[in-house]
Design a protein around this motif. Structure first.
Motif, PDB file in Angstrom:
ATOM      1  N   PRO A  18       2.037 -24.676  26.393  1.00 20.55           N
ATOM      2  CA  PRO A  18       2.826 -24.227  25.242  1.00 20.55           C
ATOM      3  C   PRO A  18       2.172 -24.570  23.903  1.00 20.55           C
ATOM      4  O   PRO A  18       2.241 -23.786  22.964  1.00 20.55           O
ATOM      5  CB  PRO A  18       4.155 -24.971  25.400  1.00 20.55           C
ATOM      6  CG  PRO A  18       4.230 -25.317  26.843  1.00 20.55           C
ATOM      7  CD  PRO A  18       2.824 -25.500  27.298  1.00 20.55           C
ATOM      8  N   LEU A  19       1.516 -25.718  23.821  1.00 18.15           N
ATOM      9  CA  LEU A  19       0.872 -26.105  22.574  1.00 18.15           C
ATOM     10  C   LEU A  19      -0.266 -25.152  22.229  1.00 18.15           C
ATOM     11  O   LEU A  19      -0.449 -24.785  21.065  1.00 18.15           O
ATOM     12  CB  LEU A  19       0.357 -27.543  22.681  1.00 18.15           C
ATOM     13  CG  LEU A  19      -0.119 -28.170  21.393  1.00 18.15           C
ATOM     14  CD1 LEU A  19       1.009 -28.178  20.363  1.00 18.15           C
ATOM     15  CD2 LEU A  19      -0.612 -29.571  21.643  1.00 18.15           C
ATOM     16  N   LEU A  22       1.410 -21.997  20.841  1.00 23.78           N
ATOM     17  CA  LEU A  22       1.969 -22.200  19.512  1.00 23.78           C
ATOM     18  C   LEU A  22       0.891 -22.331  18.445  1.00 23.78           C
ATOM     19  O   LEU A  22       1.077 -21.913  17.307  1.00 23.78           O
ATOM     20  CB  LEU A  22       2.878 -23.438  19.494  1.00 23.78           C
ATOM     21  CG  LEU A  22       4.183 -23.283  20.270  1.00 23.78           C
ATOM     22  CD1 LEU A  22       4.931 -24.599  20.315  1.00 23.78           C
ATOM     23  CD2 LEU A  22       5.045 -22.203  19.665  1.00 23.78           C
ATOM     24  N   ARG A  23      -0.244 -22.891  18.797  1.00 26.10           N
ATOM     25  CA  ARG A  23      -1.342 -23.021  17.832  1.00 26.10           C
ATOM     26  C   ARG A  23      -2.161 -21.733  17.731  1.00 26.10           C
ATOM     27  O   ARG A  23      -3.094 -21.669  16.955  1.00 26.10           O
ATOM     28  CB  ARG A  23      -2.265 -24.161  18.245  1.00 26.10           C
ATOM     29  CG  ARG A  23      -1.684 -25.511  18.013  1.00 26.10           C
ATOM     30  CD  ARG A  23      -2.715 -26.541  18.312  1.00 26.10           C
ATOM     31  NE  ARG A  23      -2.207 -27.873  18.080  1.00 26.10           N
ATOM     32  CZ  ARG A  23      -2.817 -28.964  18.423  1.00 26.10           C
ATOM     33  NH1 ARG A  23      -3.999 -28.896  19.035  1.00 26.10           N
ATOM     34  NH2 ARG A  23      -2.302 -30.132  18.187  1.00 26.10           N
TER      35      ARG A  23
END
Length: 180
Positions: A18-19, A22-23
Motif C-alpha cells: 500500500p505504501l 500511495l507514494r
C-alpha cells in the motif's frame, strides 16, 4: 469484458504494498502489460462477434478500428511533440500542463485517440438517428395517424369519442387489445 480488461491489473494490486501505491512509485509502464491489452482486445472481439453475428464484418471492423487507432495515435504523438515547442512560449500553468502531457505522452496520446473515437461515434449516432427518422417520415403516407391511445376501457369509449368529436379530431378505428 470486466474479467478480461480490468481483472489482470486489479489482481496484481494484491502483491503491491500500500505504501508503494500511495507514494505513486508504480509507473504506468510497470502496471500495463501487453498480455493485458491482448486480453482486452480479445474480449472486445468476442463481444463484437456475439453482437453482430457475423465474423467477416467483425474482422473488418476490428482491423479498421486498429488502423484508425494506430493512425490517430501517431497524429496525437505528433501533436504533443508540436505542443511541447509551443508550450515553451506559454505561461507557467501552460508549461506545467504541457510538461505533464509530455511525461506521459503515450498515455496522453491514447486518451486523445479514445476521446476522438468516442466523439466520432456520438456524431455518427446523431447523423444516423436523424437520417433514419427523415427516411421514415418520407416513406409514411400523408394522413397516417401518429398519436395512439392504449388501455381505453369499453365503458370509456363513448366519452372518448365525444371528446374527440368536440375537439374536431377525426379518430381512426378502435381496435381491442388482447393478450398474445
Amino acid at each position: 469484458c470486466l474479467g478480461f480488461c480490468a481483472w489482470p491489473p486489479i489482481s496484481r494490486l494484491s502483491v503491491a504494498s500500500p505504501l508503494r501505491v500511495l507514494r505513486a512509485e508504480i509507473g504506468i509502464v510497470e502496471t500495463q502489460r501487453t498480455s493485458d491489452l491482448l486480453m482486452g482486445a480479445f474480449a472486445m472481439f468476442i463481444l463484437m462477434v456475439w453482437y453482430s453475428g457475423d465474423l467477416l464484418i467483425t474482422i473488418a471492423l476490428f482491423i479498421g478500428l486498429i488502423m484508425v487507432t494506430g493512425v490517430g495515435f501517431y497524429f496525437a504523438k505528433m501533436l504533443l511533440r508540436g505542443g511541447h515547442q509551443v508550450g515553451g512560449f506559454a505561461g507557467g500553468a501552460w508549461r506545467l500542463a504541457m510538461g505533464g502531457l509530455q511525461r506521459r505522452s503515450a498515455a496522453s496520446a491514447l486518451q486523445m485517440v479514445i476521446f476522438s473515437i468516442s466523439m466520432m461515434l456520438l456524431l455518427l449516432l446523431f447523423v444516423v438517428r436523424t437520417s433514419l427518422i427523415d427516411q421514415w417520415r418520407s416513406e409514411v403516407p400523408d394522413g397516417t395517424p401518429n398519436h395512439f391511445l392504449f388501455n381505453v376501457a369499453p365503458e370509456e369509449r363513448e366519452d372518448l369519442e365525444l371528446f374527440l368529436s368536440r375537439s374536431s379530431v377525426e379518430p381512426e378505428n378502435f381496435f381491442p387489445m388482447t393478450r398474445g
